[in-house]
Scaffold this active site. Structure first.
Site, PDB file in Angstrom:
ATOM      1  N   TYR A   1      14.554  56.787   2.918  1.00  0.00           N
ATOM      2  CA  TYR A   1      14.619  56.825   4.382  1.00  0.00           C
ATOM      3  C   TYR A   1      15.241  58.140   4.848  1.00  0.00           C
ATOM      4  O   TYR A   1      14.705  58.837   5.713  1.00  0.00           O
ATOM      5  CB  TYR A   1      15.428  55.628   4.896  1.00  0.00           C
ATOM      6  CG  TYR A   1      15.537  55.552   6.403  1.00  0.00           C
ATOM      7  CD1 TYR A   1      14.480  55.060   7.170  1.00  0.00           C
ATOM      8  CD2 TYR A   1      16.686  55.976   7.061  1.00  0.00           C
ATOM      9  CE1 TYR A   1      14.576  54.989   8.559  1.00  0.00           C
ATOM     10  CE2 TYR A   1      16.793  55.909   8.443  1.00  0.00           C
ATOM     11  CZ  TYR A   1      15.746  55.417   9.191  1.00  0.00           C
ATOM     12  OH  TYR A   1      15.839  55.357  10.553  1.00  0.00           O
TER      13      TYR A   1
ATOM     14  N   SER B   1      17.053  60.609  12.634  1.00  0.00           N
ATOM     15  CA  SER B   1      18.146  59.646  12.472  1.00  0.00           C
ATOM     16  C   SER B   1      19.385  60.425  12.048  1.00  0.00           C
ATOM     17  O   SER B   1      19.279  61.568  11.559  1.00  0.00           O
ATOM     18  CB  SER B   1      17.761  58.645  11.373  1.00  0.00           C
ATOM     19  OG  SER B   1      18.916  57.960  10.922  1.00  0.00           O
TER      20      SER B   1
END
Ligand code: NAD
Length: 588
Positions: A471, A458
């Site tokens: 995350y 990401s």
């Protein structure tokens, strides 16, 4: 030396023609379409064993030892006994014996392909060949015209192409010298050949070649001497294919340059091109892929369709490849499964949501995958992943592309994030990727024929944020894991890519957890972030596109979306600015 053998159930017989006896083997039901496999140099029909075994369930498979090879006898004298005309006589004699009433589907590798080009372009075989799959062996006529065109109108590029192919043809000059090849093959080269193939071509060790190798190789030198010079000097002007042709082009072929086939469309009215990141001996190293392409091509031609459904640049690169996508039940994973399916890949859709995975597999078949399967599994569960890998390798084969995509969102400050939260997100986002890489990557590396691993990280992997510590940490770990693995697997021709999307409009916002808030607030934040992602409206299909592109170009890191690319640049050239942005608390 262990030797190759034919698959169980092969029925051998002899066909007599032009003073030689050809050893012909048949497998499968003679009522099914007949596929004739022609081997190359210095091989015998056993080189096809793995491919034949895979095709025998659906086709009548025929293999024969070319004259002077394997168990077939050699012509006397040898000189002049291996002309393309005589090889065409042999082919027709075999076809008369095994399929007198129906045209056959022809497949050739190396010299088997060179001679098959002759079969499919001469008038006397018209109506006897339904299709031709050519692997690593050009038509000598086309080659002759290709050389002439470059000699007559040399541009720097064309001269470069000539020199490139000239350098790859060193062995052809050697084979034209008298006696030397025979002495080498019957002496040291014959002994060392299996080891050379193992090292240079990455052939599986232990079972190569057949015991007849020294004699095959010595006789086969006449294939070159009887044909190459004469044909290259005077190529036939009318060498047009009278059947549809599928060209399988291994990109790492040490003997043939891809440029050789640039002008092929002018000779072949119906041409399907496939490329494969592999070396020369694909019948041995990539039997799954080769068999899948033959199956697909023969089925489409026999069914009256001109060419397989998937065509175009992507189909050339990914058609028939085995691709596994985790988290394929939704969002980026589903779009990626579809993109590979549209390119004609065989797709395994993995998701912990069994129904969603099944739907993806079903739709993948509809959009072009020749085969697609759904496999429910939780990527964070090591045992489940081991079982999955065991089943995949047993039933579908070694993967060509693995996409570790399954992931979950978790938002909340460091102190609001509980240890359970950390565990959950690391288990899926990091351990899921580790399990995938370990279990599927190991077999890819062992196979020794390359492949690709895509890990979906990401933009959060390089863009810090006070709102996403867990995350972002999981994704940064995925990015670094990908870089380390890329370094480790480079020698095995396995590429590893970390894909780093920004905001993509998927269901991730509906399932992401917001740590440290009550249920009502959780719901409100989910809705609000879903609205924001909807406004940004970047479709997962574009990420899928970027994934296929990253595999095709073997990219190390692929930021996707403008914000992801922007943050990537900042992380390199203005990290201080990114750190300042990281302090801003997002208002959700
Ligand atoms: P999504 O929620 O639409 O799809 C994720 C899929 O993974 C779902 O089908 C889900 O069932 C499956 N899944 C979740 N946990 C699993 C597990 N333990 N085992 C097996 N399957 C599991 O999400 P998405 O946006 O498509 O996300 C895909 C990947 O992309 C994730 O790794 C995510 O972190 C990453 N990503 C997404 C975005 C974005 O903005 N959507 C941005 C950057 C990175």
């Amino acid at each position: 030396m262990t030797t190759l053998s034919l698959p169980a159930g092969a029925r051998e017989r002899w066909v007599r023609t032009g003073g030689v006896e050809l050893c012909v083997a048949e497998l499968g039901d003679p009522q099914q379409p007949t596929v004739v496999l022609v081997h190359g140099y210095p091989d015998s029909k056993e080189v096809w064993s793995e491919v034949a075994a895979r095709l025998a369930g659906r086709f009548h498979v025929v293999l024969y030892d070319v004259r002077g090879h394997g168990r077939s006898t050699a012509p006397r004298p040898l000189r002049g006994g291996f002309t393309l005309a005589k090889l065409t006589d042999d082919f027709l004699a075999v076809v008369d014996a095994v399929s007198p009433d129906r045209p056959v589907h022809l497949v050739g590798h190396d010299w088997g392909s060179v001679q098959s080009w002759e079969f499919v372009t001469v008038a006397r075989t018209e109506g006897r060949i339904a299709s031709f799959t050519s692997i690593s062996g050009p038509s000598l006529d086309h080659f002759g015209h290709w050389v002439n065109a470059r000699v007559k109108r040399p541009t720097p590029r064309r001269v470069g192409q000539l020199l490139g192919q000239g350098a790859k043809s060193w062995y052809v000059y050697l084979l034209h010298t008298p006696l030397l090849p025979e002495l080498a093959w019957r002496g040291p080269l014959g002994k060392r050949w299996p080891k050379i193939l193992e090292r240079v071509e990455r052939l599986p060790g232990g079972a190569y070649p057949t015991a007849s190798l020294p004699a095959d190789a010595a006789h086969g030198a006449w294939l070159y001497r009887d044909n190459v010079r004469a044909r290259l000097r005077r190529p036939r002007p009318d060498a047009y294919a009278h059947a549809p042709v599928q060209l399988i082009l291994p990109e790492g072929d040490a003997f043939l340059s891809e440029r050789l086939y640039d002008d092929l469309e002018q000779w072949v009215p119906q041409l399907t091109r496939r490329t494969l990141p592999a070396r020369h001996w694909v019948p041995r190293t990539r039997p799954d892929q080769v068999a899948a392409w033959i199956d697909e091509f023969v089925t489409s031609v026999a069914g009256g369709r001109p060419a397989p459904a998937a065509t175009g640049r992507r189909a050339e690169r990914f058609g028939g490849q085995l691709v596994l996508v985790t988290g394929a039940g939704s969002g980026i994973g589903r779009a990626t499964a579809f993109a590979f399916a549209e390119a004609g890949a065989r797709v395994i859709a993995v998701d912990r949501d069994a129904e969603a995975a099944a739907r993806t597999a079903e739709l993948s078949r509809l959009v072009g995958a020749p085969e697609a399967w759904a496999e429910p599994a939780d990527v964070s569960d090591e045992q489940a992943m081991e079982k999955l890998a065991e089943k995949v390798h047993r039933e579908y084969g070694v993967l060509d592309v693995l996409v570790n995509n399954a992931g979950i969102g978790l938002s909340g400050s460091f102190f609001a994030t509980t240890t359970d939260d950390w565990r959950t997100v690391l288990d899926v986002n990091l351990w899921g990727v580790i399990h995938g890489c370990r279990l599927f990557g190991a077999r890819m590396a062992e196979r020794g024929q390359g492949g690709h691993i895509v890990n979906i990280a990401s933009a959060a992997a390089y863009q810090p944020s006070r709102a996403l510590p867990a995350y972002s940490t999981s994704k940064a770990a995925v990015l670094m894991l990908s870089e380390c693995l890329r370094a480790e697997l480079a020698a095995q021709d396995i590429g590893v890519t970390a894909v780093c999307p920004g905001f993509v409009n998927t269901s991730i916002t509906a399932t992401a957890r917001f740590a440290g808030v009550d249920e009502a607030e959780q719901l409100r934040r989910r809705q609000r972030s879903a609205r924001l992602y909807g406004l940004r409206n970047y479709p997962p299909e574009k990420v899928a596109d970027a994934i296929l592109d990253a595999v095709a170009h073997n990219k190390a890191v692929a930021p996707v979306t403008a914000e992801a690319r922007g943050a990537h640049l900042l992380s390199r050239f203005a990290p201080g600015l990114l750190r300042r942005i990281a302090r801003v608390e997002p208002r959700l």
